[in-house]
Design an enzyme around this catalytic site. Structure first.
Site, short mmCIF file in Angstrom:
data_model
loop_
_atom_site.label_atom_id
_atom_site.label_comp_id
_atom_site.label_asym_id
_atom_site.label_seq_id
_atom_site.Cartn_x
_atom_site.Cartn_y
_atom_site.Cartn_z
N GLY A 94 0.84 -1.10 0.05
CA GLY A 94 -0.11 0.02 -0.09
C GLY A 94 0.71 1.38 -0.07
O GLY A 94 0.30 2.38 -0.22
N CYS A 104 -27.28 -8.65 -17.82
CA CYS A 104 -26.65 -8.34 -18.72
C CYS A 104 -27.41 -8.70 -19.95
O CYS A 104 -27.96 -9.79 -19.82
CB CYS A 104 -25.26 -9.27 -19.12
SG CYS A 104 -24.44 -9.09 -20.58
N CYS A 111 -25.59 -11.97 -22.11
CA CYS A 111 -25.20 -13.28 -21.44
C CYS A 111 -26.12 -13.47 -20.45
O CYS A 111 -26.12 -14.47 -19.62
CB CYS A 111 -23.87 -13.42 -21.06
SG CYS A 111 -23.47 -12.50 -19.62
N CYS A 162 -22.11 -6.92 -19.90
CA CYS A 162 -20.97 -7.08 -18.95
C CYS A 162 -19.95 -6.00 -19.38
O CYS A 162 -19.80 -6.00 -20.42
CB CYS A 162 -20.42 -8.33 -19.24
SG CYS A 162 -21.55 -9.47 -18.33
N CYS A 220 -18.08 -12.24 -20.65
CA CYS A 220 -19.51 -12.21 -21.23
C CYS A 220 -19.36 -13.21 -22.45
O CYS A 220 -20.36 -14.07 -22.57
CB CYS A 220 -19.77 -10.84 -21.65
SG CYS A 220 -21.56 -10.66 -22.11
#
Lengths: 197, 288
Positions: free
Chosen positions: B29, B237, B240, B262, B268
């Site tokens: 980080g 979606c 899909c 997607c 997808c």
């Protein structure tokens, strides 16, 4: 061949194809520090004795004229100096100026000599490359970032690493080398004494 | 391919980047400064990610690039071709076949595994930058763990909008120490950041590299009474049917028609293929 290479020529024992070998070896080094305790295998370097293959690969992959290298104890030999000089150009420096230090555990002491970074720049800290006789997934129990549950590593001791972890985000980062084997213990890893596994 | 050094950058540059990556992994980080190079593309087009990828790729890697989840956008195609030409690596669009994935603003839907590396392109690595413009100050704030300002920002969100309105680049705390910008991924992706793969972040213009080792604890900042919520559009979606993936809203005609699809094109496509296969199998069964 190997025995004479050390004394006759510092020019031998480097990577054969630097860009691709350095890339592959770096991947193993990165995997080691990203997964403390996991043992990786390095190859491609044949440094003068007593430097291990793994430590030699670390030097070839990471050191250059921008990084001060400290050679501790029996690693400070004319042959090793010449080899490091030829292959990397890294200046050989005293422990307090080192970005990287290589030697056996006892020779690297005292650890308080090395840079641990500053609160604003904790990355300005030394990386210690510890030469070991052997390395195995036994002994001290490791937890922390990079470790799913726990890992084990045959560390030379535990107290020094407990103290180092308390300095976080400052501190030293360690790599352990035995022949071609490499493992790592960054400052984030918490170490507890483990019995025989 | 021999006209370039392997993966374009010279060796000394790669060593410098590699050292920064190792320190980044050792201090999860924390933003490690590095000497970012001019790349043959403008800053803002992923030069940080490209430099990290260049220092990370090996000849054996299979490389995938996504831009907002899509493999087929200009930026993704260009970077893929760049490393095809300069590193000679194989490329793929399938998430599970890739070993190194460079991404702009998404984490793939498919779970990543231990042998994969995710490289993020980062525009502004400093999460406190829009609260405090001075680098000297933000650096001091990180060193003193002085993150109150970030909580004030999130609180002001709640005061103004009734909820934390930050939807992307949602700040996280890493291992209870550093507050980190996850790059402008949607906050939908934040919970995925504790994962088995190594995550590397490169900011070229801002000259910073940071990293997350596998299984690092990454917590999205929040309040007890306003807990973090990973949100997405409340649809499935259109292509899909997935109801668990992050969706893009797409305008499909000039009558105001719009659909949700997607954002992860590979996810997808694999679902559409599976649906077609299942339909074909069912059709065969019926006609047999």
């Amino acid at each position: 061949m190997l025995a004479t290479a050390t004394s006759t020529s510092a020019m031998q024992g480097g990577f054969k194809d630097v860009p691709t070998e350095a890339a592959r070896q770096f991947r193993a080094i990165m995997n080691a520090i990203a997964r403390p305790g996991r043992i990786e295998t390095l190859d491609g370097a044949t440094p003068p004795a007593p430097m291990s293959v793994a430590a030699g690969v670390m030097v070839l992959t990471l050191c250059d004229p921008d990084t001060g290298l400290h050679l501790a104890g029996d690693h400070d030999t004319p042959n090793i100096r010449a080899w490091v000089q030829f292959h990397t150009g890294a200046p050989i420096v005293p422990a307090e100026d080192a970005d990287f230090a290589i030697g056996r555990w006892d020779a690297l002491a005292p650890l308080t000599t090395y840079a641990i970074g500053t609160p604003e720049y904790p990355d300005r800290s030394a990386t210690l490359i510890v030469e070991m006789d052997a390395l195995s997934s036994t002994g001290a129990i490791l937890t922390g970032p990079g470790i799913k549950d726990t890992a084990r590593l045959s560390l030379p001791e535990t107290d020094a690493f407990l103290r180092n972890a308390l300095l976080f985000p400052l501190g030293l980062d360690f790599f352990f080398c035995a022949d071609t084997r490499l493992a790592s213990l960054p400052r984030t890893t918490k170490v507890t004494k483990g019995g025989a596994s | 391919m021999n006209d370039y050094n392997f993966a374009y950058l010279d060796e000394q540059t790669k060593r410098m980047i590699r050292r920064a990556i190792l320190k980044g992994l050792a201090i999860p980080g924390y933003q490690v400064p590095f000497a970012s190079r001019e790349m043959p593309m403008p800053f803002g087009w992923g030069t940080g990610g490209v430099q990290v990828s260049a220092a990370t790729l090996t000849p054996e890697d299979v490389f995938k690039v996504i831009d907002q989840g899509a493999d087929d956008t200009t930026n993704a195609v260009s970077i893929r071709k760049f490393f095809q030409a300069t590193a000679g690596v194989d490329t793929t669009e399938e998430t599970d076949k890739a070993t190194v994935i460079q991404t702009r603003h998404r984490i793939p839907e498919a779970a990543l595994n231990e042998d994969q590396i995710l490289v993020y392109q980062v525009p502004i690595p400093e999460p406190l930058r829009f609260l405090e413009p001075r680098e000297t100050e933000t650096r001091k704030m990180h060193s003193l763990e002085e993150y109150g300002l970030m909580h004030v920002k999130l609180y002001e969100d709640i005061a103004r909008h009734g909820a934390i309105a930050t939807a992307y680049a949602y700040p996280v705390k890493v291992e209870g120490r550093y507050v980190m910008d996850p790059s402008p991924i949607p906050k939908f992706d934040n919970p995925k950041m504790t994962m088995p793969a190594i995550q590397l972040f490169g900011a070229g213009r801002e000259q910073r590299i940071y990293a997350l080792p596998p299984y690092t604890e990454v917590v999205s900042l929040d309040f007890e009474d306003y807990p973090f919520e990973a949100s997405k559009a409340d649809h499935s979606c259109e292509l899909c049917g997935a109801d668990d993936s992050y969706l893009d809203e797409v305008i499909v005609d000039d009558q105001g028609g719009r659909i949700f699809v997607c954002s992860d094109t590979a996810y997808c496509a694999s679902r559409q293929t599976a649906l077609q296969d299942a339909a074909a199998a069912q059709h065969e069964e019926i006609s047999a």
